[in-house]
Structures are given as C-alpha cells and as structure tokens.
Design an enzyme around this catalytic site. Structure first.
Site, mmCIF file in Angstrom:
data_model
loop_
_atom_site.group_PDB
_atom_site.id
_atom_site.type_symbol
_atom_site.label_atom_id
_atom_site.label_comp_id
_atom_site.label_asym_id
_atom_site.label_seq_id
_atom_site.Cartn_x
_atom_site.Cartn_y
_atom_site.Cartn_z
ATOM 1 N N HIS A 27 1.070 -0.967 0.308
ATOM 2 C CA HIS A 27 -0.147 -0.157 0.198
ATOM 3 C C HIS A 27 0.953 1.071 0.389
ATOM 4 C CE1 HIS A 27 -4.140 -1.496 1.128
ATOM 5 N NE2 HIS A 27 -3.462 -2.686 0.649
ATOM 6 N N THR A 106 -15.064 -2.706 -15.527
ATOM 7 C CA THR A 106 -16.014 -2.989 -16.833
ATOM 8 C C THR A 106 -16.680 -1.518 -16.565
ATOM 9 O OG1 THR A 106 -18.490 -3.659 -16.085
ATOM 10 C CG2 THR A 106 -17.128 -4.950 -16.580
ATOM 11 N N TYR A 151 -8.600 -8.000 9.939
ATOM 12 C CA TYR A 151 -8.082 -8.574 8.438
ATOM 13 C C TYR A 151 -6.384 -8.169 9.123
ATOM 14 C CZ TYR A 151 -8.311 -8.146 3.925
ATOM 15 O OH TYR A 151 -8.259 -8.045 1.984
ATOM 16 N N LYS A 196 -8.901 -12.877 9.171
ATOM 17 C CA LYS A 196 -7.978 -13.031 7.560
ATOM 18 C C LYS A 196 -6.811 -12.712 6.997
ATOM 19 C CE LYS A 196 -9.509 -11.264 2.973
ATOM 20 N NZ LYS A 196 -10.854 -10.607 2.521
ATOM 21 N N LYS A 198 -4.890 -12.216 4.310
ATOM 22 C CA LYS A 198 -3.721 -11.549 3.465
ATOM 23 C C LYS A 198 -2.557 -12.316 2.675
ATOM 24 C CE LYS A 198 -6.059 -9.716 0.408
ATOM 25 N NZ LYS A 198 -6.689 -9.710 -0.309
ATOM 26 N N ASP A 226 -6.416 -15.548 1.932
ATOM 27 C CA ASP A 226 -6.713 -14.675 1.008
ATOM 28 C C ASP A 226 -5.398 -14.204 -0.524
ATOM 29 O OD1 ASP A 226 -7.991 -13.421 -1.326
ATOM 30 O OD2 ASP A 226 -8.594 -11.856 -0.138
ATOM 31 N N PRO A 227 -5.132 -15.405 -1.115
ATOM 32 C CA PRO A 227 -3.962 -14.689 -1.962
ATOM 33 C C PRO A 227 -4.437 -14.036 -2.806
ATOM 34 C CG PRO A 227 -4.585 -16.729 -2.039
ATOM 35 C CD PRO A 227 -5.257 -16.129 -1.786
ATOM 36 N N ASN A 228 -5.372 -13.419 -3.271
ATOM 37 C CA ASN A 228 -6.583 -12.481 -4.189
ATOM 38 C C ASN A 228 -5.947 -13.714 -5.335
ATOM 39 O OD1 ASN A 228 -5.930 -10.240 -1.820
ATOM 40 N ND2 ASN A 228 -7.965 -10.406 -3.460
ATOM 41 N N GLU A 251 -10.430 -17.994 -0.010
ATOM 42 C CA GLU A 251 -10.864 -16.858 -0.534
ATOM 43 C C GLU A 251 -10.049 -16.488 -1.670
ATOM 44 O OE1 GLU A 251 -11.698 -13.536 1.929
ATOM 45 O OE2 GLU A 251 -11.508 -12.383 0.375
ATOM 46 N N ASN A 274 -14.256 -12.753 -3.794
ATOM 47 C CA ASN A 274 -14.099 -10.854 -4.168
ATOM 48 C C ASN A 274 -13.776 -10.732 -5.167
ATOM 49 O OD1 ASN A 274 -11.635 -10.988 -2.094
ATOM 50 N ND2 ASN A 274 -11.504 -8.813 -3.422
ATOM 51 N N ASP A 298 -19.783 -6.242 -1.883
ATOM 52 C CA ASP A 298 -19.249 -5.012 -1.118
ATOM 53 C C ASP A 298 -20.090 -4.258 -2.397
ATOM 54 O OD1 ASP A 298 -17.698 -2.365 -2.390
ATOM 55 O OD2 ASP A 298 -16.067 -3.738 -1.729
ATOM 56 N N HIS A 325 -16.936 -7.796 2.077
ATOM 57 C CA HIS A 325 -15.504 -7.641 1.489
ATOM 58 C C HIS A 325 -15.160 -6.025 1.994
ATOM 59 C CE1 HIS A 325 -12.945 -5.425 -1.784
ATOM 60 N NE2 HIS A 325 -11.762 -6.235 -1.684
ATOM 61 N N SER A 326 -13.860 -5.604 1.773
ATOM 62 C CA SER A 326 -13.608 -4.315 2.141
ATOM 63 C C SER A 326 -12.481 -4.329 1.799
ATOM 64 C CB SER A 326 -13.677 -4.382 3.872
ATOM 65 O OG SER A 326 -12.642 -3.364 4.612
ATOM 66 N N ASN A 327 -11.833 -2.965 0.898
ATOM 67 C CA ASN A 327 -11.104 -2.253 0.685
ATOM 68 C C ASN A 327 -11.094 -1.139 1.951
ATOM 69 O OD1 ASN A 327 -11.258 -2.575 -2.445
ATOM 70 N ND2 ASN A 327 -9.181 -3.214 -1.629
ATOM 71 N N HIS A 354 -10.826 -3.409 6.931
ATOM 72 C CA HIS A 354 -9.880 -2.581 6.884
ATOM 73 C C HIS A 354 -9.973 -1.469 7.677
ATOM 74 C CE1 HIS A 354 -7.014 -3.069 2.965
ATOM 75 N NE2 HIS A 354 -8.383 -4.233 3.132
ATOM 76 N N ARG A 408 -4.598 5.063 -6.260
ATOM 77 C CA ARG A 408 -3.675 3.607 -5.932
ATOM 78 C C ARG A 408 -2.900 2.797 -6.629
ATOM 79 N NH1 ARG A 408 -5.962 -1.147 -2.038
ATOM 80 N NH2 ARG A 408 -4.398 -2.617 -2.157
#
Ligand SMILES: O=C([O-])C(=O)C[C@H](O)[C@@H](O)C(=O)[O-]
Ligand SMILES: [Mg+2]
Length: 429
Positions: A27, A106, A151, A196, A198, A226-228, A251, A274, A298, A325-327, A354, A408
């Site tokens: 981040h 999109t 998180y 959780k 990340k 959650d490894p995205n 996740e 997510n 979300d 989900h959260s950002n 978060h 970001r």
C-alpha cells in the site's frame, strides 16, 4: 418536507495507509477516497463514500451535476442516470482491474462504484429527513450488531525511508510469529474472533505456516487465507489439503471462475470470492458451476445497499453464503456496511473491514468494535457525523499531491523499495 436535491458536494481526500503487503506490492502511504455530500432543499445533508481514484472521480463529477433537482427518494433512477455518464474507455479494459485485486473492471462496474457513494448519501439524507435509520429504510434490521473479522496483513514496520508517511505502531509482520502477534493485538483491542490473512505475498509454504501458527494460537477461531488469485489450481489444492482442517474458507486462491470451479470440485474447503463474482453478470456461470460457496459482497462494487440486498437474495436462492469484502475505507462506508449487513438474514460469516488500519477518518466520532462487532446505529440516517475540519485537512493533502498518490498503485509503492518490481503475473505460484 422538501426532498429535492439542491446541492451535491464531492471532496476527494487522501488518507494515511500503513505499508500493508499484497500480491501486487504494498500500500502507498496515502490512499484516495471520495466523500459525497447530498444536500436537500430543506438543508438536510446526506453522506456517502466511495473510491477516490481519478477513474471514479471523472464520472462522479458529471453524475453529481445531474442529481441536482431530483428527489433523494429516487434511488432506482440513479442507475439509468449513471448510464448517461460517459466512462473514458482507457479506464476500463474488461479484464481484471489494474490493481488486480478487485475483479473484472468494466464501465458498468465503475459506474456502480460511483452510484454506491450517491445512493448511500441519498439514503442518509432521507433517513435524516424522516428521523429514521438507514436500516429501517432497507426494510429493518434483523440483528443489533454486525460481526467483523480481523483483517491481518503481512506488513513492514514502516514505509520505505525517505517516503513521506504517517507512522503506525503495529510493527512488522513478515513471518508466522509476526502474524500471530498482530492477530493477538486485533483480538485484544477489538475483540475479533475470526481472522483473515491477506496472502499471495510469500511462497505458499510460508503462508501455510502462518495460518498453522494462528490455528495453534487461537484454537477453534475461524480462519481464512486470501492470496488474491496468486496460485495455480494445483497449488490451491495443495494449500486446501494442508489447511483443510482449520480453514473457514479459502478466498480467491486462483484467478477466474473456471479455475475456482476446478478447485472447488476437488476440495471440501469452501471457496469465497471478491474477485470472480463482482458483478451480476458473473453470477450465473459461477453459481451453475459451483465455483464459489461464499460471495463477499461489497456495496461499492455492486452499486449500493439495495443492490447488496439483491445479491444476498440471489445467493440465498442458490445456497451460496454471503459476507462482505472491504478495501481501505472510512467510517461512512463502515456505517453503510453495518446498516445493510444488519438487514441480511443469513449472514453466516464475519465481514471484512480494513477500518482498524485507518487511523484517520472524517467523522466527529469513530465507529468502534466491541467483541469484534459494530453496534448497528439507530440514529437518523447512517447515524454518523461529518467532521468538516478533518475533511478539509485531508482534502488539502489531496490538493497538495503532485498526482502520484491520487490513483492507488501498490506496484509503484513497491518499486520504491525494490526498483524494477512489477506486479507478478498470475499464477505466481
Ligand atoms: O481481496 C480482498 O480482500 C481485497 O481486495 C482487499 C484489499 O484490496 C486488500 O487486498 C488490499 O488492500 O491490499
Ligand atoms: Mg479477497
């Protein structure tokens, strides 16, 4: 009572963010958010919050102008209105978003993320005008508190030397002991009982060891990793085998509905997402192929609180679990999440947030977690109040930025520490 929208104010801000690691990078020290204020002819102001990157700001501005003169009650009309707003084609590619963390990107999804901030602001204004909480406007709460999970992030002690940043006192977490220590602080401070992590940051064996260490330190507590989408199908299956006895769910272990379906077919560990279900258009394929067992909604992605409830109803119909989900978000969004979550009957998993990582907010009073839960606000609207001085300060930071933090970019932040870094291609492992 005059519920006509007389004015709409948009305030982009930059808020401090610690050096949290993910598969894309780290981040940046400050992250953009957009604060929306909708004011009625009677002078009632409703608050909303959404992503603040340029690609959201661009359509938000003409959208805000179109809102003036309409009714705050006209929530269904927001979607058709958003369709009238052009989205720059270069901002959307139809594939996974630039950050690689939020699923497909999109024009419609971008518009929905913009609409969500305005829908929440209209609901807040309407609630304040009527003297009713937002959950009542959504049909009524079915619980008085909403449970959140801790998180956990791998993180550095600080942003790289020489980078302007706010300090945090969480210390580093780059191994199992650091992750357990972070979890302990989350539990002691906020009372969270689910965790959780990340992932997608270190090779899978290191992350397996971290989850094992969590399971030993907190026996019986629900755990998620959650490894995205950083793993191949085979790696996902190996992790599922090794952690199957302690995971509440895995996740987005791998990218795409087809890969998720293959993993799901070969493991009993539930899969949450997510990333592969983030729009209504993606639901049919994922649900009919049994690719996911839990959807992390979300309200930003999905276009607001009413759409979140529709998503929950579809999940219920298909026997798919729902959570959130959260950002990086502030208190306005946490309040909105809590209101809508309180109205969803079968919410069987603690929601992500978060919020504990955000030391800055634009509220006069921060929301708090007691025993891992946020009490559903019962005051009019969202039940939160804007701190205008704070808003102005964080906006000033946005104005003063040379543009490098307004969008970001976790890979760019990583390059400061590791020149030449680019977000790794997936599957990474
Ligand atoms: O998959 C997730 O939970 C997220 O995308 C949440 C955030 O984007 C998180 O990964 C982050 O901010 O690094
Ligand atoms: Mg995720």
């Amino acid at each position: 009572m005059n519920l006509t929208i007389a004015d709409v104010r948009l305030t982009p801000i930059l808020v401090a963010d610690p050096p949290l690691l993910n598969t894309q990078g780290v981040h940046q020290p400050y992250t953009p958010r957009l604060i929306v204020e909708v004011e009625t002819a009677d002078g009632v102001t409703g608050l909303g919050e959404t992503y603040g990157d340029t690609k959201y700001l661009e359509p938000a501005r003409p959208f805000a102008r179109k809102l003036v003169g309409r009714q705050v009650t006209d929530l269904n009309g927001l979607f058709a209105l958003a369709d009238e707003v052009a989205v720059d084609r270069s901002r959307v590619s139809g594939q996974v978003d630039v950050g690689g963390l939020r699923g497909v990107q999109t024009a419609d999804k971008l518009r929905l993320s913009v609409v969500s901030g305005f829908e929440v602001a209209c609901l807040d204004a309407l609630g304040k005008a009527l003297g009713l909480p937002v959950h009542t406007l959504l049909g009524g709460k079915v619980r008085d508190t909403v449970e959140y999970s801790a998180y956990l992030f791998y993180k550095w002690a600080g942003h790289p030397a020489g980078v302007r940043a706010e300090k945090d006192d969480w210390g580093a977490a780059v191994d199992p002991a650091g992750v357990v220590e972070q979890a302990r602080r989350f539990k002691e401070t906020y009372g969270f009982t689910s965790f959780k992590l990340k992932g997608g940051v270190f090779p899978p064996d290191e992350e397996i060891a971290a989850v094992r260490a969590l399971a030993e330190a907190f026996p019986g507590h629900p755990l998620r990793l959650d490894p995205n989408g950083a793993w191949s199908v085979e790696t996902s299956l190996r992790v599922a085998r090794e952690l199957g006895d302690v995971l509440e769910y895995l996740e987005d272990p791998t990218l795409g509905t087809a890969g998720m379906a293959e993993v799901a077919a070969r493991t009993r560990v539930p899969l949450a997402t997510n990333m592969c279900v983030t729009t209504f258009a993606e639901i049919k394929e994922a649900f009919t192929n049994d690719a996911v067992q839990v959807v992390l909604s979300d309200h930003h992605y999905w276009g607001g609180l009413h759409n979140t409830r529709q998503l929950a109803a579809i999940c219920r119909t298909f026997g798919v679990g729902v959570s959130m989900h959260s950002n990086t978000h502030l208190g306005i969004s946490l309040a909105a999440m809590t209101h809508v979550a309180s109205t969803v009957p079968d919410l069987h998993h603690a929601c992500d947030s978060h919020y504990p990582w955000q030391s800055e907010d634009v509220l006069t009073e921060r929301l708090t977690f007691e025993a891992g839960k946020v009490a559903v606000p019962d005051g009019p609207g969202l039940g939160v109040e804007l701190d205008r001085t704070r808003l102005a300060e964080l906006h000033r930071r946005w104005l003063d930025d040379d543009g490098s933090l307004r969008d970001r970019d976790d890979a760019a932040a990583m390059r400061v520490a590791e020149p030449g870094w680019t977000a790794p291609p997936v599957p990474r492992w």
